[in-house]
Design an enzyme around this catalytic site. Sequence first.
Site, PDB file in Angstrom:
ATOM      1  N   ASN A  45      99.668   7.195 133.768  1.00 39.20           N
ATOM      2  CA  ASN A  45     100.001   6.834 132.397  1.00 39.20           C
ATOM      3  C   ASN A  45     100.949   5.635 132.433  1.00 39.20           C
ATOM      4  OD1 ASN A  45     101.502   6.828 129.834  1.00 39.20           O
ATOM      5  ND2 ASN A  45     100.325   8.684 129.406  1.00 39.20           N
ATOM      6  N   HIS A  56      96.429   5.837 129.090  1.00 36.90           N
ATOM      7  CA  HIS A  56      96.685   7.129 129.701  1.00 36.90           C
ATOM      8  C   HIS A  56      96.190   7.110 131.143  1.00 36.90           C
ATOM      9  CE1 HIS A  56      96.924   9.657 125.742  1.00 36.90           C
ATOM     10  NE2 HIS A  56      97.718   8.605 125.714  1.00 36.90           N
ATOM     11  N   GLU A  58      93.998   8.901 132.812  1.00 37.98           N
ATOM     12  CA  GLU A  58      92.555   8.964 133.017  1.00 37.98           C
ATOM     13  C   GLU A  58      91.896   7.630 132.678  1.00 37.98           C
ATOM     14  OE1 GLU A  58      94.181  12.977 131.803  1.00 37.98           O
ATOM     15  OE2 GLU A  58      94.354  10.945 131.037  1.00 37.98           O
ATOM     16  N   SER A  83      95.928  18.329 131.461  1.00 33.18           N
ATOM     17  CA  SER A  83      94.691  18.428 130.680  1.00 33.18           C
ATOM     18  C   SER A  83      94.480  17.158 129.857  1.00 33.18           C
ATOM     19  CB  SER A  83      94.782  19.649 129.755  1.00 33.18           C
ATOM     20  OG  SER A  83      93.605  19.841 129.029  1.00 33.18           O
ATOM     21  N   CYS A  85      93.625  14.482 127.044  1.00 30.92           N
ATOM     22  CA  CYS A  85      93.668  14.478 125.584  1.00 30.92           C
ATOM     23  C   CYS A  85      92.279  14.173 125.017  1.00 30.92           C
ATOM     24  CB  CYS A  85      94.679  13.436 125.101  1.00 30.92           C
ATOM     25  SG  CYS A  85      94.105  11.724 125.348  1.00 30.92           S
ATOM     26  N   CYS A  88      90.894  10.633 126.221  1.00 29.37           N
ATOM     27  CA  CYS A  88      90.432  10.608 127.608  1.00 29.37           C
ATOM     28  C   CYS A  88      89.221  11.511 127.799  1.00 29.37           C
ATOM     29  CB  CYS A  88      91.573  11.006 128.536  1.00 29.37           C
ATOM     30  SG  CYS A  88      92.962   9.836 128.434  1.00 29.37           S
TER      31      CYS A  88
END
Length: 151
Positions: A45, A56, A58, A83, A85, A88
Amino acid sequence: MPTAERHSDFLDAAYEQALLGFDEGGIPIGSVLVIDDRIVGRGHNRRIQRGSAILHAEMDAIEDGGRLTAKGYRRATLYSTLSPCEMCSGASLLYRIPRIVIGENRTFRGPEDYLRSRGVEITVIDDHRCYELMQAFVAESPDLWNEDIGE
């Protein structure tokens, strides 16, 4: 598809990315994109570091992977320390990444059930390092955390 034994290696690489983000003064979430048992993209991030609304972990890992073929994405596994969002998760669906391995989802849980309903294989490791790092960050920087997740 990565074997169970390799999950820990790839999650370790994502965790290293999270630590890098933390060391840079950012939000400590890391991710790696794996195809054919090989890391093709790494990210963390960088919203704070780059003043970005969307960078982010990912998204950073997918971007770092460069332009890949559709066949490549369909063999991929995305690892994330937290996890993913909605944004992503949407990118994962767009590129038809069939598997996501999550370090922890107690601090934040993205739309995992929706991803499953779309055929994505979700594995939650519940890695204590990922959880403890996020808990420490949330306690130290609640304003940055709340800004990132929109609360």
